[in-house]
Structure formats: structure tokens, C-alpha cells
Design an enzyme around this catalytic site. Structure first.
Site, PDB file in Angstrom:
ATOM      1  N   SER A 102     -14.135 -10.594  12.174  1.00 37.67           N
ATOM      2  CA  SER A 102     -12.836 -11.000  12.687  1.00 37.67           C
ATOM      3  C   SER A 102     -11.710 -10.651  11.706  1.00 37.67           C
ATOM      4  O   SER A 102     -11.565  -9.500  11.330  1.00 37.67           O
ATOM      5  CB  SER A 102     -12.852 -12.499  13.013  1.00 37.67           C
ATOM      6  OG  SER A 102     -11.691 -12.893  13.697  1.00 37.67           O
ATOM      7  N   LYS A 148     -21.721 -11.129  15.938  1.00 35.29           N
ATOM      8  CA  LYS A 148     -21.663 -12.174  16.963  1.00 35.29           C
ATOM      9  C   LYS A 148     -22.556 -11.772  18.136  1.00 35.29           C
ATOM     10  O   LYS A 148     -22.632 -10.588  18.486  1.00 35.29           O
ATOM     11  CB  LYS A 148     -20.228 -12.357  17.478  1.00 35.29           C
ATOM     12  CG  LYS A 148     -19.223 -12.741  16.403  1.00 35.29           C
ATOM     13  CD  LYS A 148     -17.907 -13.201  17.004  1.00 35.29           C
ATOM     14  CE  LYS A 148     -17.085 -12.071  17.554  1.00 35.29           C
ATOM     15  NZ  LYS A 148     -15.706 -12.504  17.931  1.00 35.29           N
ATOM     16  N   ASP A 175      -5.934  -9.196  15.187  1.00 39.66           N
ATOM     17  CA  ASP A 175      -6.886  -9.097  14.084  1.00 39.66           C
ATOM     18  C   ASP A 175      -7.852  -7.947  14.343  1.00 39.66           C
ATOM     19  O   ASP A 175      -7.724  -7.217  15.333  1.00 39.66           O
ATOM     20  CB  ASP A 175      -7.619 -10.421  13.888  1.00 39.66           C
ATOM     21  CG  ASP A 175      -8.467 -10.812  15.087  1.00 39.66           C
ATOM     22  OD1 ASP A 175      -8.222 -10.305  16.189  1.00 39.66           O
ATOM     23  OD2 ASP A 175      -9.385 -11.627  14.913  1.00 39.66           O
ATOM     24  N   ASP A 221     -10.926  -7.515  15.361  1.00 40.17           N
ATOM     25  CA  ASP A 221     -11.714  -7.377  16.595  1.00 40.17           C
ATOM     26  C   ASP A 221     -10.919  -7.773  17.838  1.00 40.17           C
ATOM     27  O   ASP A 221     -11.474  -7.863  18.930  1.00 40.17           O
ATOM     28  CB  ASP A 221     -13.020  -8.171  16.517  1.00 40.17           C
ATOM     29  CG  ASP A 221     -12.820  -9.680  16.588  1.00 40.17           C
ATOM     30  OD1 ASP A 221     -11.844 -10.160  15.991  1.00 40.17           O
ATOM     31  OD2 ASP A 221     -13.644 -10.369  17.215  1.00 40.17           O
ATOM     32  N   ARG A 238      -7.748 -12.299  18.552  1.00 36.94           N
ATOM     33  CA  ARG A 238      -6.623 -13.168  18.216  1.00 36.94           C
ATOM     34  C   ARG A 238      -5.311 -12.420  18.419  1.00 36.94           C
ATOM     35  O   ARG A 238      -5.281 -11.194  18.497  1.00 36.94           O
ATOM     36  CB  ARG A 238      -6.724 -13.661  16.773  1.00 36.94           C
ATOM     37  CG  ARG A 238      -7.974 -14.483  16.503  1.00 36.94           C
ATOM     38  CD  ARG A 238      -7.903 -15.147  15.158  1.00 36.94           C
ATOM     39  NE  ARG A 238      -9.149 -15.822  14.815  1.00 36.94           N
ATOM     40  CZ  ARG A 238      -9.278 -16.690  13.821  1.00 36.94           C
ATOM     41  NH1 ARG A 238      -8.238 -16.978  13.060  1.00 36.94           N
ATOM     42  NH2 ARG A 238     -10.440 -17.264  13.569  1.00 36.94           N
ATOM     43  N   GLU A 256      -6.119 -23.411  18.074  1.00 34.40           N
ATOM     44  CA  GLU A 256      -4.940 -23.328  17.210  1.00 34.40           C
ATOM     45  C   GLU A 256      -4.917 -22.118  16.305  1.00 34.40           C
ATOM     46  O   GLU A 256      -3.880 -21.750  15.775  1.00 34.40           O
ATOM     47  CB  GLU A 256      -4.835 -24.597  16.366  1.00 34.40           C
ATOM     48  CG  GLU A 256      -6.064 -24.946  15.538  1.00 34.40           C
ATOM     49  CD  GLU A 256      -6.222 -24.131  14.275  1.00 34.40           C
ATOM     50  OE1 GLU A 256      -5.189 -23.797  13.664  1.00 34.40           O
ATOM     51  OE2 GLU A 256      -7.358 -23.838  13.904  1.00 34.40           O
ATOM     52  N   LYS A 289     -12.231 -14.940  23.497  1.00 33.05           N
ATOM     53  CA  LYS A 289     -10.808 -14.807  23.224  1.00 33.05           C
ATOM     54  C   LYS A 289     -10.346 -13.370  23.459  1.00 33.05           C
ATOM     55  O   LYS A 289     -11.058 -12.428  23.122  1.00 33.05           O
ATOM     56  CB  LYS A 289     -10.524 -15.218  21.769  1.00 33.05           C
ATOM     57  CG  LYS A 289     -10.834 -16.668  21.471  1.00 33.05           C
ATOM     58  CD  LYS A 289     -10.788 -16.990  19.992  1.00 33.05           C
ATOM     59  CE  LYS A 289     -12.004 -16.460  19.263  1.00 33.05           C
ATOM     60  NZ  LYS A 289     -12.111 -16.944  17.874  1.00 33.05           N
TER      61      LYS A 289
END
Length: 548
Positions: A146, A156, A304, A306, A309, A391, A409
Site C-alpha cells: 500500500s 493481500k 497511494d 496500489d 486510497r 478514516e 477500497k
């Protein structure tokens, strides 16, 4: 944690990692799983580590991928496995290792057609789409740490629902992988990489073309194009580098890639708060270069490595607080999508209570879960959750027709949503948030970190809520003390204490020797500081009482 004197400044040569050395350590160093720090350990988002510290080496990836192959066989998962990687230095060798193990185990694997980079949300969308159309179950692996520093590696596993694997699954993989390493890899199968590349089990696909074409199912891209919203996109050297130009061309967007660099040392980055290179798109220090360009675009976005985010920069406010944008995204989506009336808003328990107030104002059900995106997966997959967000600037939401988009995400759709909000409402997300805060209250939010030993970190998982004798928090009566999340009753791995106008949560890091205190006040910064002070006092009492 104090701010490093060079935070926000361009990385200097002395800040850069020796990438050849890092890669050498991946192959040459062998972990000893008798040492806790060298074991396979899945946190809230996979296994992460550092080759030089013997926590992310070839043995780890061989063992993890062997364990995943065995898990697939045990569960009857017979569809293809989508394999992706990001731009970290260790992702390339780990990708080769993973492929060689999977092929040796007769796992059919699908990769990007040029063996290039693949963002996490793309893997999730591929899995969801494939399993909607086929009887066989597809799953996926993403090689990524990440936003972590350049020397780190990560992996992951996303099972057939398309999102991060649940704790029960990762615990099985973790135990089996450590057993395989302990036994000297005797149980692991591995072909040569050269053989894997020519195997009939390997298929190559245009992931970029697929994902770009799918985006119109989740974002009103026509509105963005017709409004002429100008977008500055900074991939921050990450795996979406080739996706943004394709998105811009396909949908006729006024989008410019402001940083085309891909460099495993990430030498183009500005230093984060602690003076390290970290691709954290929610950090004003890491995003300093993009923030400087805020007046050049209607919306500027960063992601980021990957692309799970997002960071949103507006002309009116600079880099948005991640919690603020989550609140805006939820309010906008719930008032501009024709989704079922009873669909839920998902948030982690350390996300802002502004989200609670938005949900209440719209009369929408709220689901508060522990930290970790895996807790949203089932609800997103079924359509029960319209939105899931945390968050740390990670979120996704349903497709326009109310079906599942991704169960992981998605930094692309959150970034494009910011542009859609401006195109449709005429207000950028910061202006939209200011209006929300005017009507619902303006919170102050902070996250602090403190050093914690392994023994102290274990205290959090065994807290008895009755041990906490305090009746007030920052001069307000305590309304709730919790060690389990309201939405699903799952342990939160720490504590959360709530009063009328403030709260704090404390929990240990899964990857570092620290614990984190998240806190918020709807009164003032001084009130917030008092909450944090009392939170630290409560945690220290727990450490002392449990002799950690």
C-alpha cells in the site's frame, strides 16, 4: 509524534533506499519463524514487511502462496486467480515468486497483458464481474504494501467475494505459511519463473481496458465531461499510472497526469511527517507537490501505490481531511443515487462522528464496524451497504444501479466522485463540507501514536470494559464504553469511549510497535487535547493494572 524538520520537502539522495540491496535481501535472507517479528502475520490489510528485517522475503511469499493454493483446493475454488502488483521494488520479485508457486500448484492465473502494474480495486472489480457471469469462483492476490515506504513489501489475498480476506481465512493462511517455513519449504511446490510464463495455465488480459470501460457503471462521467471539470491526477508513482490517461481519453475528461514518474525509490516524493518517504495521499507532507498545484485545477487527486486510497485537493481548501470527504461523499451519494431506502452507511469506529450526524440527518441506518475494510465486504457484496469507508482515506460504494461495484477500497472512484460532485452541484467537496459543518457542527479530529511493547499491545485484546472506572470524559458524562463494534459485535482490538460531544478510541498497530489514539471533539481543539490527555491516562492505567 513531532514533525520532522524536512517534512514536506523533496527527498534528498540520503533519504533514498539502496534498491539493489533491498532486492538482494529478498532472495538471500531467510526468516526464522521462531522470531515473532519474522513470522507471516496478516494485519488489517495483508502481510507486510521488510526484506532487510527478515519480515518480507522469498520464503514468506513461497509459503503464503502455497498456503493460498491449498486453501483454494480445500474450499473448491476452481476459477482463475487474478494476480496483480504495484510499483514497490519488492513487488516485482514477489510477483515472480507468487506466479511460480501458483502455476506449480495448477492454479489458473490471469495477469495484466504486458505483465504491468495492477491496482487493488481493479483486481476486486475483475473478481466481482467474473463471478457474476461464471459458475466458477475467481479470487485474487495483490502484491503491495500500500502506502508503505519504498523498502517494504506486502501481499493481500481477496477470496471470491472480491474483498480483503476475513480473519478466519487469513488466520488459516498465516498458520499454514509459518508451518511451511518452519519445515524448510518441504511442502511447497514451485516451478521456474520461465516455465510459469509459458504455462497454459497463465492467461493475459487487458485489465486497463476492462476497468476503464466499467467505470461508467459507478460514476457519472458524462456530467464531469460536459461540465469541463479540470482534474490534476498524481499517481504518486503507483500502479494506476497507465489508467488515468486511458480514463481521460475514453470519457473525454479534462484530466492531466501531473507526475508521470515511476521509480522504485520514489525519489520524486516529498517526505512525510516523520521524515520518511511514504506514499500517503492523506498526508499534507507527502502530498505537498500536488497541493502546490491546487490553483491550476478545479480538483486535484492523489493515490497511494496500489490505488486503494485517495487524496482530494480543492482550490478552496487545499488537501481535504479524509474524514471530511467521507462525510461529503456519503451525503452526496445518498441524495443523488436511486438506491434502496434501507441501504446502510458503513464506517469504521475510528472514523469521524460527523458521518453519524450525516446519516441521522438523512434518516439512513449506520453500521459501525472495527478497523479494517474486510468488515464491509459482506455488506457491499450483497448490496446491504451502500458505502463503506475508513478514516485512512479508503472507501468504495455501490454501482449506479445499486449492484456491487467493488468489495475493496477504490481510489479511482473516490477521486472521480470529487469531480462529479463539483460537476453536478457546482460546489467543490470543501465547499460542500463547509455547508454540512455549518448545519451539523464542526468537529476537531486527531490521531496520536505512542510506543508500545509487544506485551503492551497484547493488553488491548484482553481489556475488560469493567476495568475502566472513569465516569466522565473531558468533563462530560461517558455515554458508552465498548470493546466490540455495534454493527456486528466483533472485537475492536482495543477500546472506544464516547461522550455527548467527543470520543476516543485506542488500539495497537498490527505492523509497528506502537498504539494509536483516535479522538474527536465537537467543542474545541482544547477539548480535544483534554480528551487525548485523559485517553493516554486510561491506557497507561490499563498497562499498569495488567503489568504489561
Amino acid at each position: 509524534m513531532s514533525v520532522h524538520k524536512h517534512a514536506g520537502q523533496k527527498a534528498s539522495p540520503s533519504d533514498l533506499e539502496n534498491i539493489p540491496l533491498v532486492v538482494s535481501h529478498y532472495y538471500l535472507f531467510q526468516p526464522d519463524v521462531k522470531e515473532i517479528a519474522q513470522r507471516v502475520k496478516f494485519g488489517t490489510s495483508g502481510h507486510r514487511g521488510n526484506a532487510s528485517n527478515l519480515s518480507f522475503n522469498e520464503h514468506h511469499i513461497i509459503a503464503i502462496c502455497q498456503a493460498i493454493a491449498e486453501y483454494r483446493h480445500q474450499e473448491g475454488i476452481d476459477g482463475p486467480l487474478f494476480l496483480g502488483k504495484d510499483t514497490h521494488a519488492l513487488s516485482e520479485p514477489a510477483f515472480a515468486t507468487a506466479l511460480s508457486v501458483l502455476i506449480a500448484n495448477n492454479v489458473p492465473v490471469i495477469v495484466q497483458e504486458d505483465l504491468g502494474f495492477t491496482p487493488t480495486p481493479v483486481i476486486s472489480r475483475l473478481i466481482v464481474d467474473y463471478n457474476n457471469s461464471n459458475a466458477a469462483n475467481a479470487d485474487g492476490i495483490i502484491i503491495t504494501p500500500s502506502h508503505n515506504p519504498p523498502a517494504d513489501g506486502g501481499i493481500k489475498y481477496n477470496p471470491p467475494h472480491g474483498g480483503p480476506a476475513e480473519g478466519e481465512i487469513t488466520a488459516l493462511i498465516e498458520r499454514r505459511a509459518n508451518d511451511i517455513i518452519q519445515r524448510g519449504l518441504l511442502d511447497a511446490k514451485q516451478s521456474s519463473y520461465q516455465h510459469a510464463l509459458t504455462s497454459p495455465l497463465l492467461r493475459k488480459q487487458d485489465f486497463i481496458g476492462f476497468y476503464v470501460a466499467e467505470l461508467s457503471k459507478v460514476i457519472n462521467l458524462k456530467a464531469i465531461s460536459e461540465a469541463g471539470v479540470t482534474i490534476g491526477a498524481d499517481p504518486m508513482g503507483g500502479s494506476g499510472i497507465h489508467y488515468w490517461p486511458a480514463i481521460a481519453e475514453h470519457y473525454h475528461l479534462a484530466l492531466s497526469v501531473v507526475n508521470e514518474n515511476v521509480d522504485p525509490s520514489f525519489s520524486f516524493m516529498t517526505l512525510d511527517k516523520d521524515g520518511k518517504i511514504r506514499m500517503d495521499c492523506s498526508s499534507p507532507y507527502a502530498m505537498a507537490s500536488l497541493i502546490e498545484l491546487k490553483d491550476s485545477f478545479d480538483i486535484a487527486v492523489g493515490n497511494d501505490a496500489d490505488f486503494d486510497r485517495h487524496g482530494i485537493v480543492t482550490k478552496t481548501g487545499g488537501l481535504m481531511n479524509p474524514n471530511h470527504f467521507l462525510a461529503v461523499a456519503i451525503h452526496y451519494l445518498m441524495t443523488h443515487r436511486s438506491w434502496p431506502e434501507d441501504c446502510k452507511i458503513g464506517k469504521t469506529l475510528v472514523s469521524s462522528s460527523m458521518i453519524d450526524r450525516v446519516a441521522a440527518s438523512l434518516n439512513k441506518p449506520l453500521a459501525e464496524v472495527p478497523v479494517g475494510f474486510k468488515w464491509f465486504v459482506e455488506g457491499l457484496h450483497s448490496g446491504e451497504y451502500a458505502f463503506g469507508g475508513e478514516e485512512s482515506a479508503g472507501a468504495t460504494f455501490l454501482a449506479l444501479d445499486g449492484s456491487c461495484w467493488t468489495t475493496d477500497k477504490d481510489g479511482f472512484v473516490m477521486a472521480l466522485l470529487a469531480a462529479e460532485i463539483l460537476a453536478v452541484t457546482g460546489k467543490d467537496p470543501q465547499q460542500y463540507y463547509n455547508e454540512l459543518a455549518q448545519s451539523l457542527g464542526e468537529p476537531c479530529y486527531k490521531r496520536n501514536e505512542a510506543v508500545a511493547s509487544y506485551e503492551q499491545k497484547q493488553v488491548f485484546s484482553a481489556i475488560d470494559i469493567n476495568e475502566i472506572e472513569e465516569k466522565t470524559l473531558a468533563d462530560e458524562p461517558i455515554k458508552e464504553k465498548m470493546t466490540h463494534a455495534p454493527a456486528n459485535g466483533a472485537a475492536i482490538g482495543g477500546i472506544k469511549i464516547t461522550a455527548e460531544n467527543g470520543w476516543f478510541a485506542a488500539r495497537p498497530s498490527g505492523t509497528e510497535d506502537i498504539y494509536k489514539i483516535y479522538a474527536e471533539s465537537f467543542i474545541s481543539e482544547a477539548h480535544l487535547d483534554l480528551i487525548i490527555h485523559e485517553a493516554q491516562h486510561i491506557v497507561n492505567k490499563l498497562f499498569t493494572k495488567n503489568k504489561a
